[in-house]
Design a protein around this motif. Structure first.
Motif, PDB file in Angstrom:
ATOM      1  N   SER A 200      16.980   6.236  -0.662  1.00 55.97           N
ATOM      2  CA  SER A 200      16.625   5.514  -1.879  1.00 55.97           C
ATOM      3  C   SER A 200      15.309   4.790  -1.605  1.00 55.97           C
ATOM      4  O   SER A 200      15.205   4.040  -0.633  1.00 55.97           O
ATOM      5  CB  SER A 200      17.723   4.511  -2.245  1.00 55.97           C
ATOM      6  N   THR A 201      14.308   5.031  -2.450  1.00 56.06           N
ATOM      7  CA  THR A 201      12.963   4.513  -2.212  1.00 56.06           C
ATOM      8  C   THR A 201      12.452   3.758  -3.432  1.00 56.06           C
ATOM      9  O   THR A 201      12.662   4.192  -4.570  1.00 56.06           O
ATOM     10  CB  THR A 201      11.994   5.663  -1.879  1.00 56.06           C
ATOM     11  N   LYS A 202      11.761   2.646  -3.179  1.00 54.25           N
ATOM     12  CA  LYS A 202      11.131   1.880  -4.245  1.00 54.25           C
ATOM     13  C   LYS A 202       9.669   1.630  -3.881  1.00 54.25           C
ATOM     14  O   LYS A 202       9.353   1.293  -2.748  1.00 54.25           O
ATOM     15  CB  LYS A 202      11.847   0.544  -4.455  1.00 54.25           C
ATOM     16  N   ILE A 203       8.794   1.820  -4.866  1.00 55.76           N
ATOM     17  CA  ILE A 203       7.367   1.550  -4.698  1.00 55.76           C
ATOM     18  C   ILE A 203       6.941   0.562  -5.777  1.00 55.76           C
ATOM     19  O   ILE A 203       7.325   0.692  -6.945  1.00 55.76           O
ATOM     20  CB  ILE A 203       6.526   2.834  -4.806  1.00 55.76           C
ATOM     21  N   GLY A 208       0.617  -4.161 -11.192  1.00 55.80           N
ATOM     22  CA  GLY A 208       1.363  -3.745 -12.369  1.00 55.80           C
ATOM     23  C   GLY A 208       2.331  -2.618 -12.041  1.00 55.80           C
ATOM     24  O   GLY A 208       2.492  -2.243 -10.877  1.00 55.80           O
ATOM     25  N   PRO A 209       2.980  -2.037 -13.058  1.00 52.03           N
ATOM     26  CA  PRO A 209       3.967  -0.972 -12.826  1.00 52.03           C
ATOM     27  C   PRO A 209       3.330   0.274 -12.202  1.00 52.03           C
ATOM     28  O   PRO A 209       2.230   0.674 -12.570  1.00 52.03           O
ATOM     29  CB  PRO A 209       4.502  -0.671 -14.232  1.00 52.03           C
ATOM     30  N   ILE A 210       4.042   0.887 -11.285  1.00 48.50           N
ATOM     31  CA  ILE A 210       3.597   2.144 -10.686  1.00 48.50           C
ATOM     32  C   ILE A 210       3.624   3.251 -11.738  1.00 48.50           C
ATOM     33  O   ILE A 210       4.565   3.354 -12.532  1.00 48.50           O
ATOM     34  CB  ILE A 210       4.494   2.524  -9.500  1.00 48.50           C
ATOM     35  N   GLY A 211       2.584   4.085 -11.725  1.00 50.56           N
ATOM     36  CA  GLY A 211       2.483   5.167 -12.698  1.00 50.56           C
ATOM     37  C   GLY A 211       1.475   4.902 -13.787  1.00 50.56           C
ATOM     38  O   GLY A 211       1.193   5.799 -14.602  1.00 50.56           O
ATOM     39  N   THR A 212       0.903   3.695 -13.812  1.00 55.71           N
ATOM     40  CA  THR A 212      -0.126   3.365 -14.796  1.00 55.71           C
ATOM     41  C   THR A 212      -1.499   3.365 -14.124  1.00 55.71           C
ATOM     42  O   THR A 212      -1.616   3.036 -12.938  1.00 55.71           O
ATOM     43  CB  THR A 212       0.139   1.988 -15.422  1.00 55.71           C
ATOM     44  N   PRO A 213      -2.564   3.713 -14.852  1.00 55.07           N
ATOM     45  CA  PRO A 213      -3.901   3.805 -14.249  1.00 55.07           C
ATOM     46  C   PRO A 213      -4.405   2.499 -13.647  1.00 55.07           C
ATOM     47  O   PRO A 213      -5.194   2.519 -12.704  1.00 55.07           O
ATOM     48  CB  PRO A 213      -4.786   4.243 -15.426  1.00 55.07           C
ATOM     49  N   ILE A 214      -3.957   1.364 -14.166  1.00 54.42           N
ATOM     50  CA  ILE A 214      -4.458   0.093 -13.667  1.00 54.42           C
ATOM     51  C   ILE A 214      -3.927  -0.238 -12.274  1.00 54.42           C
ATOM     52  O   ILE A 214      -4.578  -0.925 -11.492  1.00 54.42           O
ATOM     53  CB  ILE A 214      -4.113  -1.055 -14.654  1.00 54.42           C
ATOM     54  N   ILE A 218      -5.660   7.298  -8.424  1.00 56.64           N
ATOM     55  CA  ILE A 218      -5.662   8.532  -9.208  1.00 56.64           C
ATOM     56  C   ILE A 218      -4.903   9.667  -8.526  1.00 56.64           C
ATOM     57  O   ILE A 218      -4.256  10.482  -9.180  1.00 56.64           O
ATOM     58  CB  ILE A 218      -7.123   8.954  -9.521  1.00 56.64           C
ATOM     59  N   LYS A 219      -4.927   9.714  -7.199  1.00 53.57           N
ATOM     60  CA  LYS A 219      -4.236  10.796  -6.493  1.00 53.57           C
ATOM     61  C   LYS A 219      -2.720  10.698  -6.616  1.00 53.57           C
ATOM     62  O   LYS A 219      -2.009  11.680  -6.382  1.00 53.57           O
ATOM     63  CB  LYS A 219      -4.636  10.823  -5.017  1.00 53.57           C
ATOM     64  N   TYR A 220      -2.211   9.517  -6.971  1.00 54.57           N
ATOM     65  CA  TYR A 220      -0.770   9.321  -7.091  1.00 54.57           C
ATOM     66  C   TYR A 220      -0.287   9.274  -8.538  1.00 54.57           C
ATOM     67  O   TYR A 220       0.892   9.032  -8.797  1.00 54.57           O
ATOM     68  CB  TYR A 220      -0.354   8.039  -6.378  1.00 54.57           C
ATOM     69  N   LEU A 221      -1.207   9.510  -9.500  1.00 49.79           N
ATOM     70  CA  LEU A 221      -0.797   9.570 -10.896  1.00 49.79           C
ATOM     71  C   LEU A 221      -0.136  10.915 -11.197  1.00 49.79           C
ATOM     72  O   LEU A 221      -0.154  11.832 -10.383  1.00 49.79           O
ATOM     73  CB  LEU A 221      -2.011   9.368 -11.806  1.00 49.79           C
ATOM     74  N   ASN A 222       0.441  11.028 -12.387  1.00 50.05           N
ATOM     75  CA  ASN A 222       1.067  12.269 -12.856  1.00 50.05           C
ATOM     76  C   ASN A 222       2.154  12.771 -11.906  1.00 50.05           C
ATOM     77  O   ASN A 222       2.198  13.947 -11.537  1.00 50.05           O
ATOM     78  CB  ASN A 222       0.005  13.351 -13.052  1.00 50.05           C
ATOM     79  N   GLY A 223       3.033  11.854 -11.511  1.00 51.87           N
ATOM     80  CA  GLY A 223       4.179  12.226 -10.686  1.00 51.87           C
ATOM     81  C   GLY A 223       3.949  12.165  -9.202  1.00 51.87           C
ATOM     82  O   GLY A 223       4.861  12.439  -8.417  1.00 51.87           O
ATOM     83  N   GLY A 224       2.719  11.811  -8.771  1.00 51.50           N
ATOM     84  CA  GLY A 224       2.438  11.714  -7.340  1.00 51.50           C
ATOM     85  C   GLY A 224       3.090  10.528  -6.676  1.00 51.50           C
ATOM     86  O   GLY A 224       3.224  10.495  -5.443  1.00 51.50           O
ATOM     87  N   ALA A 225       3.505   9.548  -7.466  1.00 50.49           N
ATOM     88  CA  ALA A 225       4.214   8.373  -6.942  1.00 50.49           C
ATOM     89  C   ALA A 225       5.244   7.933  -7.972  1.00 50.49           C
ATOM     90  O   ALA A 225       4.974   7.936  -9.175  1.00 50.49           O
ATOM     91  CB  ALA A 225       3.245   7.229  -6.640  1.00 50.49           C
ATOM     92  N   LYS A 226       6.430   7.566  -7.495  1.00 51.39           N
ATOM     93  CA  LYS A 226       7.518   7.148  -8.371  1.00 51.39           C
ATOM     94  C   LYS A 226       7.961   5.739  -8.007  1.00 51.39           C
ATOM     95  O   LYS A 226       8.115   5.422  -6.828  1.00 51.39           O
ATOM     96  CB  LYS A 226       8.701   8.102  -8.247  1.00 51.39           C
TER      97      LYS A 226
END
Length: 297
Positions: A200-203, A208-214, A218-226
């Motif tokens: 079980s992993t948390k990032i 701000g929230p993970i998954g947003t551009p701010i 960029i390398k972790y956007l679009n599912g690269g990081a959860k």
């Protein structure tokens, strides 16, 4: 409470399993009550049942066809260094500071047969462990002198991995194991085995929230990081270590392990490998543990 107990008992399954070549049989009680108790507690109960079942078998078969087997039980604690997509590849600081701890319960079986070439040198090690590790980015890309958006986002990211591992290893003692050779002092070994882990992993990010551009590079956007992820993956491990005999029935153990995960998502991140070749490798870890072993029979 009464209905819960009755329902729990009704969900017990009895599996009749033949042990190796023995003519006798034993029962393993498997608790299948996921709807009634927390899944983690269910796994702990199953582990306890298996340990006591194997301990009971040791006594039952001590005069069996092949002379029975011996059993040891123990616990180890240690430090873990986790290698993942967090941090610069090949950076020593990144590897050394992404660390945590691991606690492991171990159960050993040694067959007492007439084939001394095997029994004098091998043990089976069954284990159940809990690991907790905190992750950050280290290396030149997060150097304080770099105030760019990418570096700022990396510095703001934090990760945490928790896992439960269940597996088995075959230990080889090149100078003979202590239960048959009467060895004293240091008794070195090497081992190899496989495990199944539930992770079980948390990032998170202070931006701000993970998954947003701010907040997310960029390398972790679009599912690269959860922000949160969990799963079950197989692993392979190899160890080198030694026991140190304290008394007839007790030993200390020192274990150095390398464990490889068949997944690149245990850390919660898996950037596109065709675009970011520096993130090609699956996750892996090393650990150093020390423990206490008690010889049951």
């Amino acid at each position: 409470m009464y209905k819960f107990i009755v329902s729990l008992i009704s969900d017990f399954l009895f599996f009749r399993v033949k042990l190796f070549f023995y003519d006798s049989y034993f029962y393993i009680f498997a608790i299948v009550c996921a709807e009634k108790i927390n899944f983690m507690y269910k796994k702990i109960l199953i582990t306890i049942v298996l340990v006591f079942t194997m301990t009971n078998l040791n006594a039952q078969y001590s005069n069996g066809l092949f002379g029975g087997f011996f059993a040891d039980i123990g616990v180890t604690v240690g430090a873990v260094n986790f290698k993942s997509d967090f941090g610069e590849r090949g950076n020593v600081q990144n590897y050394m500071q992404n660390n945590g701890y691991v606690v492991t319960g171990v159960f050993y079986l040694t067959l007492d047969t007439n084939y001394s070439s095997f029994t004098d040198y091998f043990k089976l090690r069954f284990e159940a462990s809990y690991m907790n590790c905190n992750l950050e980015h280290f290396g030149k890309w997060v150097d304080p002198s770099n105030q760019g958006v990418f570096a700022t986002q990396l510095r703001a990211m934090k990760g945490a991995v928790q896992s439960e591992t269940f597996g088995v290893q075959l230990e080889y003692f090149p100078f003979g194991q202590d239960q048959f050779t009467g060895a004293d002092g240091f008794i070195p070994y090497v081992s190899f085995g496989g495990q199944i882990i539930n992770y079980s992993t948390k990032i998170s990010s202070s931006l701000g929230p993970i998954g947003t551009p701010i907040s997310t590079p960029i390398k972790y956007l679009n599912g690269g990081a959860k922000a949160e992820s969990n799963g079950r993956v197989p692993t392979l491990s190899t160890s080198i270590g030694t026991r140190y005999k304290l008394t007839t029935f007790t030993s200390l153990v020192l274990d150095l392990r390398l464990q490889y995960y068949f997944s690149d998502e245990v850390d919660g991140m898996n950037p596109n490998k065709s675009l970011y070749p520096e993130n090609q490798s699956n996750d892996w870890l090393t650990s150093v543990s020390i423990g206490y072993i008690y010889y049951l029979l």
